[in-house]
Design a protein around this motif. Structure first.
Motif, PDB file in Angstrom:
ATOM      1  N   GLN A  26       0.831  -1.201   0.000  1.00 10.91           N
ATOM      2  CA  GLN A  26       0.000   0.000   0.000  1.00 10.91           C
ATOM      3  C   GLN A  26       0.866   1.252   0.000  1.00 10.91           C
ATOM      4  O   GLN A  26       1.376   1.671   1.023  1.00 10.91           O
ATOM      5  CB  GLN A  26      -0.928  -0.009   1.229  1.00 10.91           C
ATOM      6  CG  GLN A  26      -1.877  -1.184   1.287  1.00 10.91           C
ATOM      7  CD  GLN A  26      -2.858  -1.201   0.117  1.00 10.91           C
ATOM      8  OE1 GLN A  26      -3.188  -0.155  -0.416  1.00 10.91           O
ATOM      9  NE2 GLN A  26      -3.292  -2.387  -0.267  1.00 10.91           N
TER      10      GLN A  26
ATOM     11  N   SER B  54       4.658  -6.388   3.733  1.00  8.35           N
ATOM     12  CA  SER B  54       3.393  -5.667   3.883  1.00  8.35           C
ATOM     13  C   SER B  54       2.666  -6.056   5.156  1.00  8.35           C
ATOM     14  O   SER B  54       2.911  -7.129   5.720  1.00  8.35           O
ATOM     15  CB  SER B  54       2.498  -5.972   2.674  1.00  8.35           C
ATOM     16  OG  SER B  54       1.220  -5.456   2.865  1.00  8.35           O
TER      17      SER B  54
ATOM     18  N   ASN C 108      -0.406  -6.673   5.091  1.00  6.11           N
ATOM     19  CA  ASN C 108      -1.418  -7.630   4.635  1.00  6.11           C
ATOM     20  C   ASN C 108      -0.865  -9.043   4.749  1.00  6.11           C
ATOM     21  O   ASN C 108       0.200  -9.344   4.206  1.00  6.11           O
ATOM     22  CB  ASN C 108      -1.811  -7.339   3.190  1.00  6.11           C
ATOM     23  CG  ASN C 108      -2.371  -5.933   3.026  1.00  6.11           C
ATOM     24  OD1 ASN C 108      -2.990  -5.410   3.931  1.00  6.11           O
ATOM     25  ND2 ASN C 108      -2.108  -5.318   1.885  1.00  6.11           N
ATOM     26  N   TYR C 109      -1.626  -9.915   5.454  1.00  6.33           N
ATOM     27  CA  TYR C 109      -1.058 -11.228   5.754  1.00  6.33           C
ATOM     28  C   TYR C 109      -2.008 -12.383   5.433  1.00  6.33           C
ATOM     29  O   TYR C 109      -1.710 -13.529   5.724  1.00  6.33           O
ATOM     30  CB  TYR C 109      -0.674 -11.303   7.243  1.00  6.33           C
ATOM     31  CG  TYR C 109      -1.791 -10.868   8.166  1.00  6.33           C
ATOM     32  CD1 TYR C 109      -2.860 -11.698   8.446  1.00  6.33           C
ATOM     33  CD2 TYR C 109      -1.767  -9.607   8.735  1.00  6.33           C
ATOM     34  CE1 TYR C 109      -3.871 -11.292   9.275  1.00  6.33           C
ATOM     35  CE2 TYR C 109      -2.778  -9.184   9.574  1.00  6.33           C
ATOM     36  CZ  TYR C 109      -3.834 -10.029   9.849  1.00  6.33           C
ATOM     37  OH  TYR C 109      -4.848  -9.625  10.668  1.00  6.33           O
ATOM     38  N   LEU C 110      -3.157 -12.129   4.889  1.00  2.53           N
ATOM     39  CA  LEU C 110      -4.109 -13.201   4.603  1.00  2.53           C
ATOM     40  C   LEU C 110      -3.645 -14.029   3.401  1.00  2.53           C
ATOM     41  O   LEU C 110      -2.849 -13.550   2.584  1.00  2.53           O
ATOM     42  CB  LEU C 110      -5.485 -12.623   4.323  1.00  2.53           C
ATOM     43  CG  LEU C 110      -6.123 -11.857   5.493  1.00  2.53           C
ATOM     44  CD1 LEU C 110      -7.461 -11.272   5.066  1.00  2.53           C
ATOM     45  CD2 LEU C 110      -6.297 -12.735   6.723  1.00  2.53           C
TER      46      LEU C 110
ATOM     47  N   ASP D 132      -3.743 -12.385   0.153  1.00  4.18           N
ATOM     48  CA  ASP D 132      -2.716 -11.344  -0.024  1.00  4.18           C
ATOM     49  C   ASP D 132      -1.427 -11.959  -0.548  1.00  4.18           C
ATOM     50  O   ASP D 132      -0.746 -11.391  -1.412  1.00  4.18           O
ATOM     51  CB  ASP D 132      -2.466 -10.631   1.302  1.00  4.18           C
ATOM     52  CG  ASP D 132      -3.708  -9.922   1.816  1.00  4.18           C
ATOM     53  OD1 ASP D 132      -4.414  -9.327   0.988  1.00  4.18           O
ATOM     54  OD2 ASP D 132      -3.978  -9.981   3.028  1.00  4.18           O
TER      55      ASP D 132
ATOM     56  N   SER E 249       0.431 -11.289  -4.218  1.00  2.00           N
ATOM     57  CA  SER E 249       1.845 -10.894  -4.352  1.00  2.00           C
ATOM     58  C   SER E 249       2.561 -11.782  -5.357  1.00  2.00           C
ATOM     59  O   SER E 249       3.267 -11.306  -6.258  1.00  2.00           O
ATOM     60  CB  SER E 249       2.539 -10.980  -2.989  1.00  2.00           C
ATOM     61  OG  SER E 249       1.996 -10.038  -2.089  1.00  2.00           O
TER      62      SER E 249
ATOM     63  N   HIS F  18       6.746 -13.335   0.084  1.00  2.00           N
ATOM     64  CA  HIS F  18       5.855 -12.410   0.796  1.00  2.00           C
ATOM     65  C   HIS F  18       6.145 -12.530   2.288  1.00  2.00           C
ATOM     66  O   HIS F  18       6.097 -13.611   2.858  1.00  2.00           O
ATOM     67  CB  HIS F  18       4.391 -12.758   0.515  1.00  2.00           C
ATOM     68  CG  HIS F  18       3.405 -11.826   1.160  1.00  2.00           C
ATOM     69  ND1 HIS F  18       2.745 -10.862   0.443  1.00  2.00           N
ATOM     70  CD2 HIS F  18       2.969 -11.707   2.457  1.00  2.00           C
ATOM     71  CE1 HIS F  18       1.946 -10.183   1.262  1.00  2.00           C
ATOM     72  NE2 HIS F  18       2.070 -10.699   2.494  1.00  2.00           N
TER      73      HIS F  18
ATOM     74  N   SER G 172       5.081 -10.615   6.118  1.00  2.00           N
ATOM     75  CA  SER G 172       4.115  -9.711   6.726  1.00  2.00           C
ATOM     76  C   SER G 172       4.740  -8.940   7.866  1.00  2.00           C
ATOM     77  O   SER G 172       5.666  -9.407   8.533  1.00  2.00           O
ATOM     78  CB  SER G 172       2.905 -10.506   7.231  1.00  2.00           C
ATOM     79  OG  SER G 172       3.301 -11.460   8.200  1.00  2.00           O
TER      80      SER G 172
END
Length: 645
Positions: free
Chosen positions: A576, A606, A608-610, A613, A617, A625, A627
Motif C-alpha cells: 500500500q 506488507s 497484509n497477511y491473509l 494477499d 503478491s 511475501h 508480513s
C-alpha cells in the motif's frame, strides 16, 4: 240421512268417481267414503272441511287455480250456490299438471237451506285437460300483456318455429298494421327497417333483431333488449324518436317469445341529459383535480359516482379505459352489494360501513384521498384490494378506483422480514463488537503497561548496561505477547499457519546451517512510511547490506530503469503506497525490456497477511511475501535464500 240411503248413493257414484265426500255444512265437517285418486294425497277420513280444503289447495292445486278451487272450501259460498242450484262444479289444474273436476251436489235441505253436500271428484280426459291448460296459458299471457299495456304500444307472441306472430295490442300507425297482418316476422322487420328506422341505426337494427341473434341471446341471458332511433315521420313529430324492442320467453322451451315494442324517447332524453351532466362533471374533475393514482395504470377499475343521486358510471375496467359508448351505468348501492358478495364474511360489516355513501362523503371531505383496504375471494383465492376515493370540491360527486395490492403487501412483508433480520444481525454484531472491545481493552493493558513501565525504567538506568539489557528483554517479551494477543483477538492464528504452510510458494527457505549474511548486497527498499523505512534499512545494514530507499512504487520503478543493471541485488516492496502500489510496480518491472532488470528478485513486505494477499503478491510477479511487523530472522533468511537461489 241413514247409512242405507248413503250407501245407495255411494254405489251409484262409485262407478264414475274415485273421490267421494259427505260435507256437513252446519258443523263444517267432512267424511270420506272413497278416496283412490293419488297415493301422495294422504287425507284424514274426517275433519274440519274448510281447514282441510285450505290445506289441500296449498299442497296439491296449481298456484294459478288455488283461488278458484278455494271458493269451494268456503261453507257460506257453498250454501249460497246450492240454495239456487242443485249442483255446482269446478274444473281446475293440479300442481302436477293433471286436470280435475269436483262436483258439489245438494243432498239434504232444511227450511229451504242446504245442510249437507256430496262432493265427488275425478280426473278429466286428455282433451279437456289440454283445453283447461290452454285456457290457463292464455290467461297467464293476458295477465302479462295487461301489465305491459301501459309501457308498450305493440305486443305479440312470436312463434320461432313458424316465424309468425300473433298480435295482442297495437297502437302503431295504420300503414304499419297493414304490414303486420301478414304476420311474417322477417317481412315485417325488413319493411319496418326500410321505412321507419333511422338510417344510421338501420344496420345495427337488422343485425340485433335477426332471429338467429335473438334466439342466441335469449338462450344465453334469458331476454333481449334492442334500442334504436326512428325517423321523425314515424309519428309525425319534428324530432327523432327512440324505440325499444323486448323479447322474453313465452313458454318453458322458449319456442315462443313475447315480443313488445315501446316508445322510450322521453326516457332516453332524460338519460342522455343525465349522462352528459355526469360526464361533464367527470371531464371537469379530470381537468381541475390532481387525483393521485385514481386515473393511473396502478388501478384496474375506476368509476364516477354521484353520492346524492346514488349513481355510478364505470369508465375503466380491467386496466383499460372504456370508450364512452361502453361506459357501464348502475347505482352505487347496487355496486356495493355486488362487491360485498365476494368479501369474506368476517369483513362484510367493516367494508359496508367504510364504503357506505355517507361515510365516503364524510371521509373525502376531510381527506383528499380516502383509502379502504379489504379482501376479495376470487376463484377460491383471497386477494388484498385497495379502494381509493376522492371528492370533486364543492359537490357530492366522487371518483373512486380499486386495485389488487397482493404484490405490494407481499413486498412490504418481505421488507419487514429483512428489516427484522437486519436489526437482529445488527444487535448481534453490536454485542460482539462490545464484547470484543471489552476483551481487547482488558487484555491489551497488561503488555502495554509492561512496555511503558520498562521503557520508563530504561530512561532511569541509561548508564547501567546490565539493567538496560534486562529491561530490553522484558520489553521484547511484552511486545511478543502483544503481537500474539493481536493475532488471537483477530482470529489470525489459522491465517498465520496457512502462511507458514504456503511459505515454500511465497519464497525459498534458507539452506540448513546457512549463515544469514547479506554482506556486499545492495538492497532497494520501496516504503512510503519513513519510520518503517528507517527501521528496516537499519536491520538490513546490521547484516552487512547496502540499502537505498524509494518513497513509492513509481520511484522504485524509475530507479531500476535509470540505474545500470546489477546496481540492485534485491527489492523489498511495500504494497500500500501512493502514486503506484507494490503490485503495479512489480508488474511494470517484470515487463522491462532489460531481462536482467526485469528478473530482479522482489519480496513483498506488507501489513497484509491473509492467504489471498500472499497469492496476489506471487501473482503480480514477486518472489516471496513477508508480513509486518518485521520478524528479523525471517526477513534476513528469506533475503539470503532468494539471493542464493
Amino acid at each position: 240421512m241413514n247409512d242405507h240411503m248413503m250407501s245407495q248413493i255411494v254405489d251409484t257414484l262409485i262407478k264414475n268417481y274415485k273421490l267421494i265426500y259427505l260435507i256437513d255444512l252446519q258443523k263444517d265437517i267432512y267424511y270420506i267414503y272413497r278416496h283412490s285418486a293419488v297415493k301422495d294425497e294422504q287425507i284424514p277420513e274426517t275433519g274440519c272441511y274448510s281447514e282441510f280444503s285450505d290445506n289441500y289447495n296449498r299442497a296439491f292445486v296449481h298456484p294459478s287455480h288455488q283461488e278458484l278451487r278455494g271458493r269451494f272450501g268456503n261453507i257460506d259460498y257453498l250454501k249460497a250456490a246450492l240454495k239456487e242450484e242443485e249442483a255446482v262444479s269446478c274444473d281446475y289444474l293440479m300442481a302436477n299438471g293433471e286436470a280435475r273436476r269436483s262436483v258439489f251436489r245438494r243432498f239434504e235441505m232444511e227450511c229451504g237451506e242446504p245442510v249437507s253436500v256430496i262432493m265427488y271428484s275425478h280426473r278429466l280426459d286428455r282433451e279437456r285437460t289440454h283445453r283447461l291448460a290452454e285456457r290457463q296459458r292464455r290467461s297467464d299471457e293476458y295477465q302479462i300483456i295487461k301489465g305491459l299495456c301501459s309501457q308498450y304500444s305493440y305486443i305479440s307472441i312470436l312463434d320461432l318455429k313458424t316465424k309468425r306472430f300473433r298480435s295482442y295490442l297495437s297502437q302503431l300507425p295504420e300503414d304499419t298494421n297493414l304490414v303486420l297482418e301478414s304476420r311474417l316476422y322477417d317481412d315485417a322487420r325488413d319493411w319496418f327497417a326500410s321505412n321507419y328506422v333511422f338510417e344510421e341505426d338501420r344496420e345495427k337494427y337488422l343485425k340485433e333483431t335477426a332471429l338467429e341473434t335473438i334466439c342466441s341471446k335469449v338462450k344465453e341471458q334469458g331476454y333481449v333488449n334492442v334500442v334504436f332511433r326512428l325517423i321523425p315521420q314515424f309519428r309525425g313529430t319534428k324530432s327523432e324518436q327512440w324505440c325499444k324492442y323486448v323479447f322474453v320467453p313465452a313458454n318453458k322451451d322458449a319456442s315462443q317469445l313475447l315480443f313488445a315494442t315501446g316508445n322510450i324517447t322521453q326516457n332516453m332524453i332524460s338519460e342522455i341529459e343525465r349522462r352528459k351532466s355526469l360526464e361533464k362533471a367527470l371531464d371537469d374533475a379530470g381537468r381541475r383535480l390532481s387525483i393521485v393514482g385514481v386515473l393511473t395504470t396502478d388501478f384496474s377499475d375506476a368509476f364516477f359516482s354521484d353520492m346524492q343521486e346514488n349513481t355510478a358510471i364505470m369508465f375503466k375496467s380491467g386496466g383499460v379505459f372504456l370508450d364512452e359508448k361502453d361506459y357501464f351505468h348502475t347505482s352505487y348501492d347496487e355496486s356495493l352489494e355486488l362487491l360485498l358478495e365476494r368479501v369474506p364474511k368476517d369483513e362484510v360489516s367493516m367494508v359496508r360501513q367504510a364504503l357506505d355513501r355517507k361515510t365516503v362523503l364524510e371521509k373525502t371531505e376531510l381527506e383528499s384521498n380516502y383509502h379502504v383496504v379489504h379482501h376479495l375471494e376470487t376463484d377460491g383465492e383471497l386477494h388484498t384490494m385497495q379502494m381509493q376515493a376522492s371528492r370533486i370540491p364543492g359537490t357530492n360527486k366522487v371518483i373512486a378506483a380499486e386495485r389488487n395490492i397482493d404484490d405490494i403487501v407481499a413486498a412490504a412483508e418481505e421488507n419487514e422480514r429483512k428489516i427484522r433480520e437486519a436489526l437482529e444481525q445488527a444487535k448481534r454484531a453490536s454485542q460482539a463488537k462490545s464484547d470484543f472491545l471489552f476483551q481487547a481493552s482488558h487484555e491489551f493493558h497488561t503488555p502495554l503497561n509492561a512496555v511503558l513501565g520498562f521503557t520508563q525504567m530504561m530512561e532511569k538506568h541509561l548508564d547501567d548496561p546490565v539493567k538496560l539489557k534486562e529491561y530490553l528483554e522484558n520489553v521484547k517479551t511484552a511486545g511478543t505477547e502483544l503481537l500474539g494477543l493481536v493475532d488471537r483477538l483477530l482470529n489470525v492464528a489459522a491465517m498465520q499457519e496457512a502462511e507458514e504452510e504456503a511459505e515454500p510458494e511465497s519464497g525459498p527457505k534458507p539452506k540448513a546451517q546457512e549463515p544469514f549474511s547479506l554482506e556486499g548486497k545492495h538492497i532497494l527498499l520501496a516504503e512510503d512510511n519513513e519510520l518503517n523505512a528507517e527501521i528496516t534499512m537499519a536491520v538490513l545494514e546490521e547484516f552487512g547490506a547496502e540499502t537505498s530507499h524509494a518513497e513509492d512504487g513509481a520511484v522504485c520503478l524509475k530507479l531500476i530503469e535509470q540505474d545500470p543493471a546489477g546496481t540492485y541485488d534485491l527489492v523489498f516492496m511495500d504494497i500500500q503506497m501512493p502514486n503506484m502500489n507494490g503490485y503495479e510496480a512489480t508488474r511494470a518491472i517484470r515487463e522491462l525490456p532489460d531481462e536482467k532488470k526485469a528478473g530482479i528478485p522482489i519480496i513483498a513486505l506488507s501489513a497484509n497477511y491473509l492467504p489471498e494477499d500472499i497469492e496476489n503478491s506471487l501473482a503480480s510477479g514477486m518472489n516471496g511475501h513477508l508480513s509486518k511487523p518485521i520478524d528479523i530472522e525471517k526477513m534476513t533468511a528469506m533475503a539470503a535464500s532468494v539471493l542464493n537461489a
